[in-house]
Scaffold this motif. Structure first.
Motif, mmCIF file in Angstrom:
data_model
loop_
_atom_site.group_PDB
_atom_site.id
_atom_site.type_symbol
_atom_site.label_atom_id
_atom_site.label_comp_id
_atom_site.label_asym_id
_atom_site.label_seq_id
_atom_site.Cartn_x
_atom_site.Cartn_y
_atom_site.Cartn_z
ATOM 1 N N GLU A 151 8.214 10.786 5.343
ATOM 2 C CA GLU A 151 7.029 10.484 4.541
ATOM 3 C C GLU A 151 6.646 11.687 3.682
ATOM 4 O OE1 GLU A 151 7.305 9.954 7.738
ATOM 5 O OE2 GLU A 151 7.002 7.791 8.077
ATOM 6 N N GLU A 166 5.588 -9.493 1.431
ATOM 7 C CA GLU A 166 5.654 -8.498 2.507
ATOM 8 C C GLU A 166 6.377 -9.065 3.718
ATOM 9 O OE1 GLU A 166 2.271 -6.911 5.286
ATOM 10 O OE2 GLU A 166 2.372 -5.566 3.543
ATOM 11 N N ALA A 206 1.392 -1.792 -0.235
ATOM 12 C CA ALA A 206 0.188 -2.619 -0.328
ATOM 13 C C ALA A 206 -0.812 -2.010 -1.309
ATOM 14 C CB ALA A 206 -0.448 -2.774 1.052
ATOM 15 N N ARG A 207 -0.908 -0.681 -1.328
ATOM 16 C CA ARG A 207 -1.867 -0.029 -2.221
ATOM 17 C C ARG A 207 -1.537 -0.298 -3.689
ATOM 18 N NH1 ARG A 207 -1.779 5.022 -0.319
ATOM 19 N NH2 ARG A 207 -0.605 6.059 -1.989
ATOM 20 N N ASP A 266 7.209 2.915 4.489
ATOM 21 C CA ASP A 266 5.763 3.005 4.369
ATOM 22 C C ASP A 266 5.215 1.753 3.691
ATOM 23 O OD1 ASP A 266 3.136 3.658 4.063
ATOM 24 O OD2 ASP A 266 3.471 5.589 3.075
ATOM 25 N N THR A 304 2.120 0.879 3.760
ATOM 26 C CA THR A 304 0.778 1.158 3.252
ATOM 27 C C THR A 304 0.788 1.398 1.749
ATOM 28 O OG1 THR A 304 0.117 2.099 5.375
ATOM 29 C CG2 THR A 304 -1.241 2.644 3.467
#
Length: 366
Positions: free
Chosen positions: A190, A326, A220-221, A215, A217
């Protein structure tokens, strides 16, 4: 349906993101392929699938077309003149087509060697002098409970004192494989992505985020930031109320949104279009269905799409599509399985209806 076909065609013709190009260098045994596979998946850098760029360089492109890896094989300390070779190759690359311009270089060094040779430092300096950000990656580190092996930590400290032109001024320490026997997991991947995001152009940040596998996250961001933009655009379209029959006016923006979200979840355009084609709930770009659901739930609105309705249906569409892609990305659905495509369509329809009801509820009580 005509509108559904229009949306499917629009997605096929959409250019969702600009490709990110990463140059990968390091001696044989530095763990380059293992690092790539850990971050981007096994389809990258498999032996024999690269397209030759020069005698020493191969290019690997992922299925979604969002990432290209230029593997600088043959950059060895014992080579004839690795600095000149790498400089010439990168210079030729930067004189070529814009989609082949290198955005960042990862220079991999096996941390177990315990040193960074002069030849390696020269290569890093030459690459950076070409205007290419260089991330120095120490691979194959031994890490236990988040604590890096002392000799590797000391090597990283020594390199930091060399003031090399590397991103962040310090190498990124990584371990690309899980060692279940010793209870050691992967480490630093990461951080490597974060350092990469720092230096590549904005369009390529999105491409890297889409190609990486570790990742969810950040995927999605980015997806939700696009949904927010599409919602604002749809509200503008509906600023002058339009008949429900004209919901197809939203198709171009919805197609762009769906293509980008599919790209961020590493779904090739052809498969994304196939998913749309199998999901009949997407008629009229989901406009008619979502709008109709909202109109039934909001008293007195009439048979028109207002700014609020247009924004709401686009938001519902975007988030429902994000959840769907997703789940495809995480392997919960297989787009090549006809039965699973039906399940995906049913799930999408359910998400659309529940989303429409949830968004419409506050308006119904006003």
């Amino acid at each position: 349906m005509r509108d559904q076909d229009d949306l499917q065609s629009a997605i096929e013709g959409e250019v969702p993101v600009e490709r990110a190009n990463i140059a990968l260098f390091g001696a044989t045994g530095a763990g380059k392929s293992t690092l790539l596979n850990a971050i981007f998946g096994a389809e990258i850098a498999q032996t024999g699938i690269g397209a030759p760029v020069t005698n020493e360089t191969e290019m690997f492109v992922n299925d979604a077309g969002t990432l290209a890896i230029f593997d600088g094989a043959g950059v060895e300390l014992g080579g004839r003149n690795p600095v000149r070779d790498i400089t010439q190759r990168l210079f030729r690359n930067r004189q070529g087509e814009s989609d082949a311009v290198i955005h960042v270089a990862w220079y991999c060094v096996n941390s177990q060697t315990g040193r960074l040779e002069k030849g390696q430092r020269d290569v890093i300096t030459k690459v950076a002098a070409l205007g290419i950000p260089v991330v120095l990656v120490l691979t194959k580190a031994n890490v236990r409970n988040g604590v890096v092996e002392p000799k590797t930590a000391s090597l990283a400290d020594e390199i930091s004192k060399m003031t090399l032109p590397i991103v962040g001024g310090r190498p990124v320490i990584t371990s690309s494989v899980d060692d279940e026997f010793n209870g050691v997991g992967r480490f630093g991947l990461e951080t490597l992505l974060d350092e990469t995001y720092r230096v590549v152009p904005e369009a390529q940040k999105i491409s890297v985020a889409g190609a990486q596998k570790i990742d969810l996250t950040i995927k999605a961001r980015y997806a939700r930031s696009w949904i927010a933009g599409a919602v604002a655009f749809a509200g503008g379209v509906g600023a002058t109320p339009i008949p429900l029959a004209d919901a197809a006016l939203l198709i171009p923006a919805q197609a762009a949104l769906m293509a980008r979200i599919a790209a961020i979840y590493d779904i090739p355009q052809a498969k994304a279009a196939k998913l749309v084609g199998s999901t009949t709930v997407l008629a009229a770009g989901a406009g008619k269905i979502a709008a109709a659901s909202l109109l039934k739930l909001i008293p007195g609105v009439g048979s028109v799409i207002s700014a609020g309705v247009a924004a709401t249906l686009t938001g519902v569409l975007g988030e429902s599509w994000r959840v769907t892609t997703e789940r495809v990305f995480t392997g919960k659905f297989d787009l090549d399985d006809a039965d699973q495509l039906t399940k995906i369509a049913e799930m999408f329809a359910s998400n659309m209806k529940s989303g429409a009801k949830a968004e419409a509820a506050p308006a119904a009580t006003d």
